[in-house]
Design a protein around this motif. Structure first.
Motif, PDB file in Angstrom:
ATOM      1  N   TYR A  25       0.857  -1.286  -0.082  1.00 17.99           N
ATOM      2  CA  TYR A  25       0.208  -0.229   0.138  1.00 17.99           C
ATOM      3  C   TYR A  25       0.915   1.126   0.226  1.00 17.99           C
ATOM      4  CZ  TYR A  25       0.603   0.438   5.099  1.00 17.99           C
ATOM      5  OH  TYR A  25       1.071   0.406   6.259  1.00 17.99           O
ATOM      6  N   THR A  26       0.456   2.162  -0.478  1.00 16.90           N
ATOM      7  CA  THR A  26       1.263   3.635  -0.597  1.00 16.90           C
ATOM      8  C   THR A  26       0.251   4.676  -0.103  1.00 16.90           C
ATOM      9  OG1 THR A  26       2.662   4.911  -1.771  1.00 16.90           O
ATOM     10  CG2 THR A  26       0.850   3.679  -3.100  1.00 16.90           C
ATOM     11  N   TYR A  27       0.650   5.756   0.566  1.00 15.36           N
ATOM     12  CA  TYR A  27      -0.175   7.040   0.395  1.00 15.36           C
ATOM     13  C   TYR A  27       0.828   8.205   0.618  1.00 15.36           C
ATOM     14  CZ  TYR A  27       1.841   6.952   5.338  1.00 15.36           C
ATOM     15  OH  TYR A  27       2.577   7.183   6.162  1.00 15.36           O
ATOM     16  N   SER A  28      -0.069   9.323   0.371  1.00 16.16           N
ATOM     17  CA  SER A  28       0.897  10.536   0.252  1.00 16.16           C
ATOM     18  C   SER A  28       0.124  11.562   1.262  1.00 16.16           C
ATOM     19  CB  SER A  28       0.623  11.180  -0.975  1.00 16.16           C
ATOM     20  OG  SER A  28       1.484  12.228  -1.033  1.00 16.16           O
ATOM     21  N   LYS A  29       1.119  12.537   2.050  1.00 17.68           N
ATOM     22  CA  LYS A  29       0.357  13.241   2.782  1.00 17.68           C
ATOM     23  C   LYS A  29       1.284  14.610   2.774  1.00 17.68           C
ATOM     24  CE  LYS A  29      -2.150  11.827   6.529  1.00 17.68           C
ATOM     25  NZ  LYS A  29      -2.407  11.818   8.032  1.00 17.68           N
TER      26      LYS A  29
ATOM     27  N   TYR B 223       4.663  20.562   1.706  1.00 18.55           N
ATOM     28  CA  TYR B 223       5.606  19.848   1.095  1.00 18.55           C
ATOM     29  C   TYR B 223       5.054  18.254   1.254  1.00 18.55           C
ATOM     30  CZ  TYR B 223       9.196  23.167   0.620  1.00 18.55           C
ATOM     31  OH  TYR B 223       9.947  24.476   0.412  1.00 18.55           O
ATOM     32  N   TYR B 224       4.984  17.595   0.481  1.00 14.73           N
ATOM     33  CA  TYR B 224       4.436  16.157   0.519  1.00 14.73           C
ATOM     34  C   TYR B 224       5.526  15.093   0.516  1.00 14.73           C
ATOM     35  CZ  TYR B 224       0.246  18.366  -0.552  1.00 14.73           C
ATOM     36  OH  TYR B 224      -0.940  19.339  -0.675  1.00 14.73           O
ATOM     37  N   TYR B 225       5.138  14.047   1.336  1.00 16.84           N
ATOM     38  CA  TYR B 225       5.934  12.915   1.290  1.00 16.84           C
ATOM     39  C   TYR B 225       4.815  11.671   0.928  1.00 16.84           C
ATOM     40  CZ  TYR B 225       3.939  11.807   5.797  1.00 16.84           C
ATOM     41  OH  TYR B 225       3.062  11.687   6.941  1.00 16.84           O
ATOM     42  N   ARG B 226       5.823  10.723   0.358  1.00 19.51           N
ATOM     43  CA  ARG B 226       4.898   9.464   0.058  1.00 19.51           C
ATOM     44  C   ARG B 226       5.657   8.292   0.658  1.00 19.51           C
ATOM     45  NH1 ARG B 226       1.352   7.336  -2.753  1.00 19.51           N
ATOM     46  NH2 ARG B 226       0.883   9.128  -4.027  1.00 19.51           N
ATOM     47  N   GLU B 227       4.748   7.486   1.692  1.00 19.95           N
ATOM     48  CA  GLU B 227       5.298   6.283   1.878  1.00 19.95           C
ATOM     49  C   GLU B 227       4.773   5.021   1.393  1.00 19.95           C
ATOM     50  OE1 GLU B 227       6.233   5.299   6.597  1.00 19.95           O
ATOM     51  OE2 GLU B 227       4.079   4.678   6.285  1.00 19.95           O
TER      52      GLU B 227
ATOM     53  N   ALA C 129       5.013   3.289   9.487  1.00 23.77           N
ATOM     54  CA  ALA C 129       4.322   2.048   9.718  1.00 23.77           C
ATOM     55  C   ALA C 129       5.200   1.213  10.691  1.00 23.77           C
ATOM     56  CB  ALA C 129       4.587   1.433   8.402  1.00 23.77           C
ATOM     57  N   ASN C 130       4.504   0.657  11.704  1.00 23.34           N
ATOM     58  CA  ASN C 130       5.096  -0.197  12.572  1.00 23.34           C
ATOM     59  C   ASN C 130       5.823  -1.490  11.781  1.00 23.34           C
ATOM     60  OD1 ASN C 130       5.560  -2.167  14.759  1.00 23.34           O
ATOM     61  ND2 ASN C 130       3.836  -1.696  15.731  1.00 23.34           N
ATOM     62  N   PRO C 131       7.040  -1.726  12.192  1.00 17.25           N
ATOM     63  CA  PRO C 131       7.751  -2.834  11.452  1.00 17.25           C
ATOM     64  C   PRO C 131       7.163  -4.118  11.711  1.00 17.25           C
ATOM     65  CG  PRO C 131       9.112  -1.755  13.344  1.00 17.25           C
ATOM     66  CD  PRO C 131       7.874  -0.894  13.201  1.00 17.25           C
ATOM     67  N   LEU C 132       6.520  -4.341  12.627  1.00 22.19           N
ATOM     68  CA  LEU C 132       5.806  -5.500  13.201  1.00 22.19           C
ATOM     69  C   LEU C 132       4.472  -5.579  12.481  1.00 22.19           C
ATOM     70  CD1 LEU C 132       5.583  -8.473  14.562  1.00 22.19           C
ATOM     71  CD2 LEU C 132       4.759  -7.066  16.600  1.00 22.19           C
TER      72      LEU C 132
END
Length: 188
Positions: A74-78, A92-96, A150-153
């Motif tokens: 999944y991906t999102y931008s904020k 400014y926007y980032y995408r994870e 995101a939590n790595p677990l």
């Protein structure tokens, strides 16, 4: 999300009570199945639901129990409003992008429900880790750790069902604590 849960409960209740048949699939195998699901995930740190794709391959471990290595995405931008004395204030926007990888264990309780061979009902749990990558707009020189990632677990509990359209193909609905999906099952 509440509406999806209510609809799913009604579908599940209807199928459990209305579609119980004599052929309970006593010797049914659940493994050798490729599952491709599209759905909606809700992650509190994002604050909204987002589309998710999940893929797993089940193999039999014991009667009515499978394990399935899985991968998803999944991906999102904020946006983040930032500026300083050398840079104008603006959004400014980032995408994870997040890729969960792990193992899903599934227990099928068709025999307990005496379900028709057209139906599978299950509970499951998945455990793994989430690979994340974050990119920022060019020109952003502020703190790149201001957001909650995101939590790595990666852990979910599931309940679901599959309807077998044919011996080799089915459709499923998988409700979980993180990602609920609707998808296709290919019995190889």
């Amino acid at each position: 999300m509440k509406t999806i849960k209510i609809i799913t409960f009604l579908i599940f209740a209807t199928t459990c009570t209305g579609l119980i048949a004599q052929d309970s699939g006593v010797n049914e195998k659940y493994g050798n199945t490729l599952n491709l699901g599209l759905g909606i995930g809700y992650y509190g740190y994002i604050g909204q639901s987002i589309p998710v794709v999940m893929l797993n391959y089940e193999f039999d471990i014991a009667k009515s129990f499978t394990l399935a290595p899985f991968i998803g995405a999944y991906t999102y931008s904020k946006g983040y409003y930032w500026g300083d004395k050398n840079n104008a204030y603006k959004d400014y926007y980032y995408r994870e992008t997040v890729i969960p990888v792990g193992m899903k264990g599934t227990y099928y309780f068709d025999n307990l429900l005496k379900a028709s061979s057209k139906w599978d009902f299950y509970v499951a749990g998945s455990l793994g880790f989430a690979i994340t990558q974050t990119t920022w707009d060019s020109g952003y020189y502020g703190d790149k750790n201001i957001y909650r990632r995101a939590n790595p677990l990666y852990a979910n509990v599931h309940i679901g069902s599959e309807f077998h359209i044919s011996q080799k193909f089915g459709i499923f609905l998988d409700l979980s604590s993180g990602v609920s999906t609707f998808g296709f099952a290919f019995h190889l």
